[in-house]
Design a protein around this motif. Structure first.
Motif, PDB file in Angstrom:
ATOM      1  N   LYS A  37       0.859  -1.182   0.000  1.00 29.09           N
ATOM      2  CA  LYS A  37       0.000   0.000   0.000  1.00 29.09           C
ATOM      3  C   LYS A  37       0.894   1.229   0.000  1.00 29.09           C
ATOM      4  O   LYS A  37       1.527   1.574   1.016  1.00 29.09           O
ATOM      5  CB  LYS A  37      -0.910  -0.002   1.238  1.00 29.09           C
ATOM      6  N   ILE A  63      -9.564   6.487 -11.551  1.00 25.67           N
ATOM      7  CA  ILE A  63      -8.260   6.251 -10.909  1.00 25.67           C
ATOM      8  C   ILE A  63      -7.948   7.221  -9.777  1.00 25.67           C
ATOM      9  O   ILE A  63      -6.968   7.030  -9.057  1.00 25.67           O
ATOM     10  CB  ILE A  63      -7.102   6.306 -11.943  1.00 25.67           C
ATOM     11  N   GLU A  66      -6.846   6.195  -6.244  1.00 27.92           N
ATOM     12  CA  GLU A  66      -5.537   5.561  -6.048  1.00 27.92           C
ATOM     13  C   GLU A  66      -4.463   6.564  -5.610  1.00 27.92           C
ATOM     14  O   GLU A  66      -3.332   6.174  -5.336  1.00 27.92           O
ATOM     15  CB  GLU A  66      -5.085   4.899  -7.352  1.00 27.92           C
ATOM     16  N   SER A 132      -8.106   1.398 -15.093  1.00 26.68           N
ATOM     17  CA  SER A 132      -8.211   1.478 -13.627  1.00 26.68           C
ATOM     18  C   SER A 132      -7.047   0.765 -12.954  1.00 26.68           C
ATOM     19  O   SER A 132      -6.705   1.065 -11.813  1.00 26.68           O
ATOM     20  CB  SER A 132      -9.538   0.866 -13.166  1.00 26.68           C
ATOM     21  N   GLN A 136      -1.866   1.126  -9.829  1.00 31.03           N
ATOM     22  CA  GLN A 136      -1.314   0.033  -9.041  1.00 31.03           C
ATOM     23  C   GLN A 136      -0.142  -0.644  -9.756  1.00 31.03           C
ATOM     24  O   GLN A 136       0.867  -0.991  -9.134  1.00 31.03           O
ATOM     25  CB  GLN A 136      -2.404  -0.999  -8.741  1.00 31.03           C
TER      26      GLN A 136
END
Length: 383
Positions: A37, A63, A66, A132, A136
């Motif tokens: 994270k 997004i 995030e 999306s 990450q």
């Protein structure tokens, strides 16, 4: 001369096959990283983007969660971009709008880095679109503390017409060279439209100090600095399709040439032999194909060798670039590939000469020469 061209065409095909094999091997062996994270800030420089802002904000919706912050940096827009963006983000918590402390994209990004609260920073452009999964995918490699910068793939959005098809294939060739160079631990280039780095690393290498007078190259200069300072393990290329960023294709040939000349104009700023060698090899290769038209003066055998040489060129580029596009779920039209193979040598030389001698315009700025600032900081642009 006939045997020289046949051998040269075969060597070209073998070279493309080698690059393709190395690229696909690196993509299939994508390094595994532990999920972590990580808080991050997204920086988006904005200059004269008023017509794109509604679409930009719409695409950011999937997004924005995030990121701790999404910072828009206005680079002295001459339209109503600042005022319109200010109104659009008024009640959207993650979004922040600031004015650049200087002129040009590097100054805008420098202002954004300074304003960012997180150590991890992602950058993109106002005309880009993201999956999306993109944030990450770009954040995950930083779970390894040795990684300081991550570059990702960029392709133009799907569109009809030869100009759009040409740009898609041109971007595929850029991805081929970029991925190969990262796989060899000698990265040559990357795109600020899909880039992530640690703020601490940016500060450690002095940001853009030393090359801020070049109009473009915020991405490549930072890549080279970080790679040289922190070592081979500090830079990583994210091959995964989930990390792909889409950018708008240029609407006209003039706009495309202006963009590419701007990119190529920083060639003399790179001190490394590998970068110079790669640039020189591209120019020599284009001259090789243009000079092949002299074969048509060699009679029947000249025509046959000319045809076979260009057939090998088209086939080599098809099996290399098409495989790169397939990796990202894309496909080109064969007629576009054929036309691109024929036109690309002239296109490359036009850009090469433009980078050395030409003047051009970009986002309302008329550039005289390739440098936007003199070494003493005087702005050379006609704005």
């Amino acid at each position: 001369m006939l045997s020289f061209y046949l051998i040269g065409a075969f060597v070209y095909c073998i070279l493309l096959g080698f690059l393709r094999a190395k690229w696909l091997s690196a993509a299939s062996k994508e390094r595994y990283f532990e999920k972590a994270k990580l808080s991050a800030t997204l920086l988006i420089p904005v200059r004269n983007e008023s017509q794109n802002l509604d679409s930009l904000l719409s695409h950011l919706e999937k997004i924005e969660g995030e990121f701790e912050e999404v910072i828009f940096i206005d680079d002295q827009s001459e339209d109503d971009s600042f005022e319109k963006l200010q109104e659009l983000i008024a009640k959207r918590k993650p979004f922040k709008l600031i004015r650049s402390a200087g002129s040009g994209k590097k100054a805008a990004l420098q202002s954004g880095v300074h304003a960012a609260k997180t150590d991890l920073i992602l950058t993109s452009d106002a005309d880009c679109r993201w999956k999306s999964s993109w944030p990450q995918q770009m954040k995950v490699p930083f779970s390894d503390s040795s990684v300081q910068l991550v570059a990702g793939p960029v392709l133009t959005e799907k569109s009809d017409g030869f100009l759009a098809g040409f740009q898609l294939l041109d971007w595929a060739s850029i991805l081929l060279l970029t991925g190969f160079s990262f796989a060899q631990k000698k990265p040559l280039m990357c795109s600020g439209a899909n880039l992530a780095f640690r703020k601490s690393a940016f500060q450690k290498v002095g940001g853009y100090a030393g090359n801020e007078h070049w109009l473009s190259g915020d991405d490549e200069f930072l890549l080279k600095k970080i790679h040289q300072f922190f070592g081979k393990a500090s830079t990583h290329y994210q091959f995964r399709p989930e990390a792909l960023v889409r950018t708008q294709s240029e609407p006209t040939w003039k706009a495309l040439f202006n963009q590419r000349i701007r990119w190529a104009g920083k060639w003399r700023a790179h001190p490394s032999f590998s970068h110079f060698g790669a640039s020189l090899a591209v120019i020599v290769m284009q001259l090789f194909w243009i000079a092949s038209f002299l074969l048509l003066l060699e009679g029947d055998w000249g025509w046959i060798v000319f045809f076979l040489s260009w057939l090998l060129k088209c086939l080599g580029e098809y099996y290399s670039l098409e495989r790169i596009l397939e990796h990202y779920g894309e496909k080109s039209k064969k007629i576009h590939l054929f036309g691109t193979s024929l036109f690309h040598p002239l296109y490359s030389l036009r850009i090469g000469f433009g980078a050395i001698f030409g003047n051009y315009s970009w986002k309302g700025r008329s550039i005289r020469g390739n440098v936007n600032f003199e070494l003493n900081g005087t702005d050379r642009r006609g704005i």
